[in-house]
Design a protein around this motif. Sequence first.
Motif, short mmCIF file in Angstrom:
data_model
loop_
_atom_site.label_atom_id
_atom_site.label_comp_id
_atom_site.label_asym_id
_atom_site.label_seq_id
_atom_site.Cartn_x
_atom_site.Cartn_y
_atom_site.Cartn_z
N MET A 83 0.84 -1.20 0.00
CA MET A 83 0.00 0.00 0.00
C MET A 83 0.88 1.25 0.00
O MET A 83 1.86 1.33 0.73
CB MET A 83 -0.90 0.01 1.24
CG MET A 83 -1.84 -1.18 1.33
SD MET A 83 -3.12 -1.14 0.05
CE MET A 83 -4.13 0.20 0.67
N PRO A 84 0.51 2.27 -0.81
CA PRO A 84 1.31 3.49 -0.81
C PRO A 84 1.07 4.31 0.45
O PRO A 84 -0.07 4.50 0.89
CB PRO A 84 0.81 4.24 -2.05
CG PRO A 84 -0.59 3.75 -2.25
CD PRO A 84 -0.59 2.32 -1.78
N VAL A 85 2.14 4.80 1.04
CA VAL A 85 2.07 5.67 2.21
C VAL A 85 2.92 6.89 1.91
O VAL A 85 4.08 6.78 1.50
CB VAL A 85 2.58 4.95 3.48
CG1 VAL A 85 2.67 5.93 4.65
CG2 VAL A 85 1.67 3.79 3.84
N PHE A 86 2.35 8.08 2.13
CA PHE A 86 3.00 9.32 1.78
C PHE A 86 3.47 10.04 3.05
O PHE A 86 2.65 10.46 3.87
CB PHE A 86 2.05 10.23 1.00
CG PHE A 86 1.46 9.56 -0.21
CD1 PHE A 86 2.21 9.39 -1.36
CD2 PHE A 86 0.15 9.08 -0.20
CE1 PHE A 86 1.68 8.77 -2.48
CE2 PHE A 86 -0.39 8.45 -1.30
CZ PHE A 86 0.37 8.29 -2.45
N PRO A 87 4.78 10.20 3.23
CA PRO A 87 5.28 10.88 4.42
C PRO A 87 4.66 12.24 4.66
O PRO A 87 4.37 12.61 5.80
CB PRO A 87 6.79 10.97 4.16
CG PRO A 87 7.09 9.75 3.34
CD PRO A 87 5.89 9.62 2.43
N ALA A 88 4.44 13.02 3.58
CA ALA A 88 3.87 14.36 3.76
C ALA A 88 2.48 14.28 4.39
O ALA A 88 2.11 15.14 5.21
CB ALA A 88 3.79 15.08 2.42
N VAL A 137 9.04 12.07 8.52
CA VAL A 137 8.73 10.65 8.33
C VAL A 137 9.59 10.08 7.22
O VAL A 137 9.66 10.64 6.12
CB VAL A 137 7.23 10.44 8.02
CG1 VAL A 137 6.94 8.98 7.72
CG2 VAL A 137 6.36 10.94 9.19
N ILE A 138 10.22 8.95 7.50
CA ILE A 138 10.99 8.22 6.48
C ILE A 138 10.60 6.75 6.57
O ILE A 138 9.81 6.35 7.43
CB ILE A 138 12.51 8.38 6.68
CG1 ILE A 138 12.95 7.83 8.05
CG2 ILE A 138 12.92 9.84 6.53
CD1 ILE A 138 14.46 7.81 8.24
N GLY A 139 11.15 5.91 5.69
CA GLY A 139 10.83 4.49 5.68
C GLY A 139 11.96 3.64 6.24
O GLY A 139 13.13 4.01 6.14
N ARG A 140 11.59 2.53 6.81
CA ARG A 140 12.55 1.53 7.28
C ARG A 140 12.24 0.22 6.58
O ARG A 140 11.07 -0.20 6.51
CB ARG A 140 12.45 1.37 8.80
CG ARG A 140 13.38 0.27 9.35
CD ARG A 140 13.26 0.14 10.86
NE ARG A 140 11.94 -0.32 11.30
CZ ARG A 140 11.52 -1.59 11.22
NH1 ARG A 140 12.28 -2.53 10.66
NH2 ARG A 140 10.32 -1.93 11.68
N LYS A 141 13.27 -0.43 6.04
CA LYS A 141 13.07 -1.71 5.38
C LYS A 141 12.56 -2.74 6.39
O LYS A 141 12.98 -2.76 7.55
CB LYS A 141 14.37 -2.21 4.76
CG LYS A 141 14.92 -1.31 3.65
CD LYS A 141 13.99 -1.28 2.45
CE LYS A 141 14.58 -0.44 1.32
NZ LYS A 141 13.62 -0.32 0.18
N LYS A 179 6.75 -6.48 5.68
CA LYS A 179 5.91 -5.45 5.06
C LYS A 179 6.58 -4.73 3.91
O LYS A 179 5.94 -3.95 3.21
CB LYS A 179 5.49 -4.42 6.12
CG LYS A 179 4.65 -5.01 7.25
CD LYS A 179 4.26 -3.92 8.24
CE LYS A 179 3.39 -4.46 9.37
NZ LYS A 179 3.00 -3.42 10.34
N GLY A 180 7.85 -4.99 3.69
CA GLY A 180 8.58 -4.26 2.66
C GLY A 180 9.18 -3.00 3.24
O GLY A 180 10.39 -2.81 3.25
N GLU A 181 8.33 -2.11 3.73
CA GLU A 181 8.75 -0.90 4.42
C GLU A 181 7.76 -0.61 5.54
O GLU A 181 6.58 -1.00 5.46
CB GLU A 181 8.79 0.31 3.46
CG GLU A 181 9.91 0.29 2.45
CD GLU A 181 9.86 1.53 1.56
OE1 GLU A 181 10.79 2.35 1.63
OE2 GLU A 181 8.90 1.65 0.77
N VAL A 182 8.23 0.11 6.54
CA VAL A 182 7.33 0.64 7.57
C VAL A 182 7.69 2.11 7.78
O VAL A 182 8.87 2.49 7.71
CB VAL A 182 7.44 -0.13 8.91
CG1 VAL A 182 6.95 -1.55 8.76
CG2 VAL A 182 8.86 -0.11 9.44
N LYS A 188 -0.81 2.75 7.92
CA LYS A 188 -0.09 4.03 7.90
C LYS A 188 0.56 4.36 9.24
O LYS A 188 1.42 5.24 9.31
CB LYS A 188 -1.03 5.17 7.51
CG LYS A 188 -1.60 5.10 6.12
CD LYS A 188 -2.50 6.31 5.86
CE LYS A 188 -3.15 6.24 4.49
NZ LYS A 188 -4.05 7.40 4.25
N VAL A 189 0.12 3.71 10.30
CA VAL A 189 0.58 4.08 11.65
C VAL A 189 2.10 3.90 11.74
O VAL A 189 2.63 2.81 11.52
CB VAL A 189 -0.12 3.24 12.72
CG1 VAL A 189 0.48 3.54 14.10
CG2 VAL A 189 -1.62 3.52 12.71
#
Length: 571
Positions: A477-482, A499-503, A507-510, A542-543
Amino acid sequence: MTDTKEIEQQVAEIRALQAKSWPSGLPREITYRLGKKPLSQYVRDEARARPDDPMVHFYGRSLSWGAVDSLSDKFAGLLQSKGVRAGDRVALMMGNCPQFLICFWGIMKLGAVLVPVNPMFKTVELSYQLNDSGAQTLVFQDDLAPLVAQVQAETPVKTLFATGAADMAGEVSPVPLPEGMGAAPAAEGVPRLLEEIELAVPFSGPDCTDLDAVAALNYTGGTTGMPKGCVHTHGDMLFTVAAYCGPAMPEAGAEDVVVNFFPMFWIAGEDLGVLAPVYTGAAVCILHRWDAVGWMAAVSHYGASIVTLLVDNAVEVMRHKEAGNYDLGSLGITSVCSFVKKLNPSFRDEWRALTGSTMVEAAYGMTETNTCDTFTVGFQDDDYDLSQQPVFVGLPVAETDIIIRDFDTGALKPLGETGEICVRSPSVLKSYWNKPEETAHAIRDGWLHTGDIGMLNSKGFVHYLGRRKEMLKVSGMPVFPAELEMLLGRHPAVLGSGVIGRKDDKKGEVPVAFIHLDPAQAGELDADSLQAWCREQMATFKVPEIRLVDSLPMTATGKVKKEELAALLQG
């Protein structure tokens, strides 16, 4: 791929929706106040019409329209005496001060090309920009002399002028000077700018009056490699402020005073602190840099009506112990930019209570478009703008079209679906300087492909969701930091977030949110309770994970340095 006919059909449908959504009472067409000509000619017109009226205020000293016109003529003449001709690049590396304006308008009259340089640059960045632009002339602030000396030999720069940040301040100022301003010793062995201007023979013309002539190389922030020089014309500058000032500040005129602390080397500072005051005829009070007390003193002393702030700045003013000592009631609409702290209803209510002014989000824009591509004025009733899906950036200004396309195929996206924001506007950059491949990739069939993710809703309103490279895929699912940053900004204790992503193997990213809390309102709030609040406010996927920090790493223009957050995450 979508063909031109289909694109134009959708553009026509979007324009019709946006016409219905346009706020009543705001102009929908551009009427150029003094005609379609370079803004340097607006300076000349105002200088002839009201030579003694103040144009610039700077820490106890005021310069009239006539004085700035005359001094910029002398700077143009000084450049001419050094062999600078139309089309030659002239670099300015200084903080906000009247000298910047004098040089700016001299460069414009001569038809030379402005290269604004961030005074916070280090050797590699400065050397790169001077070499890339080919600038042979550099005007710099005294405290930068050691840096300039380090790089000059490896750049094309042959002519130098130096000036002090406080050289044009008054002896007594109603606005306190920022600590350390002008404390640097004069650059040794470098001609003094103001002395050279005083001795110069004024430029005798003819002025550059070609709207298609290149006026500036505005460099991008360099978030995807080294910065690129955006080629902007005199026409781009004029269009940007004429199109934006119409709906965003329709009443602005000679009786108004702008207070600007945004760095004028930055495209937003150029628009708001240099171009818009000249276009509207307003005076501008220049602050060398942000200082809450200095800003309040300037607004109060000059009765300023036009300001633009970061939300962070507004919060600092509202919470300042001296806020009640200054009269801020002259403010009209307060434009704000939500970079770290986000505009929310409680901030808006608190600002109204303090000033009587309403905070509105300024605009969507980027260096490539000379910025200010949308406006949000007129959508504040019942906090309509703040109740929309984040991030609401309003309607495109006149003669500007925005469509949403698939990043990979270029196919048009229907209303309500996300994709790449593509902009068509008279102020889109003409090219990236000396970068034909990057230009061809960015500008296709007249449309600038921004790399930003956005959406158009059923009423034609534009929503900005961040850079594509920042988008996360969480369980597909797409999640937008903004979007998450805007939602987090609605919590009363959150001063700012990044907000940034962690591998993640599953989940692929969180998403991971670095959050700076307001100590006065945080109470017993911790990461777990804040995450529980997030579960009530957003879809489960998204949480974000919560990381509380004492401060957020910031750029010179008030944005969070995501690369430093990534380093914190890895550390």
